[in-house]
Scaffold this motif. Structure first.
Motif: not given
Length: 130
Positions: A101-130
């Motif tokens: 469970h603790m390992e999974f919690r760490d894995r999910l936290e890592t995925q949260r970070h990866i997903y947040a970065e992906l969203k941030k990058d995608f929104f920056k992309f959308l600002e330039n190429y709507r």
């Protein structure tokens, strides 16, 4: 180990799983929105660089969708193990289940970070190429 005693209760793990499943369901819905947004943008562009970026995000969204499904399956498997323990009237998790469970919690936290970065990058992309 007083602070981790509550963390070992099956009911607390179940509650945390429910929260995670809700979060993953939300991510899945967001990915649908992002994919729809991509399909709206693609016809507007012929520039190969922009199309390559669109393909990159499409691939990232597909990959992340697979990660979400994997995470959901892992939670369900862990829930089944907790349920089996509960049937044996054991409220406290064994060490191996707690460790997973603790390992999974760490894995999910890592995925949260990866997903947040992906969203941030995608929104920056959308600002330039709507």
């Amino acid at each position: 180990m007083e602070t981790s005693k509550e963390m070992l209760c099956n009911s607390n793990m179940h509650f945390e799983h429910q929260l995670w499943m809700g979060e993953l369901a939300f991510w899945k819905d967001e990915l649908k929105f992002f994919k729809n947004r991509l399909s709206e943008i693609v016809p507007r562009w012929t520039n190969k660089e922009v199309l390559a970026q669109l393909e990159h995000y499409q691939n990232e969204f597909i990959l992340h969708g697979g990660v979400i499904e994997d995470l959901q399956e892992t939670i369900e498997e862990h829930e089944n193990r907790i349920a089996a323990q509960s049937k044996m009237s054991r409220e406290l998790m064994d060490i191996q289940l707690a460790k997973r469970h603790m390992e999974f919690r760490d894995r999910l936290e890592t995925q949260r970070h990866i997903y947040a970065e992906l969203k941030k990058d995608f929104f920056k992309f959308l600002e330039n190429y709507r």
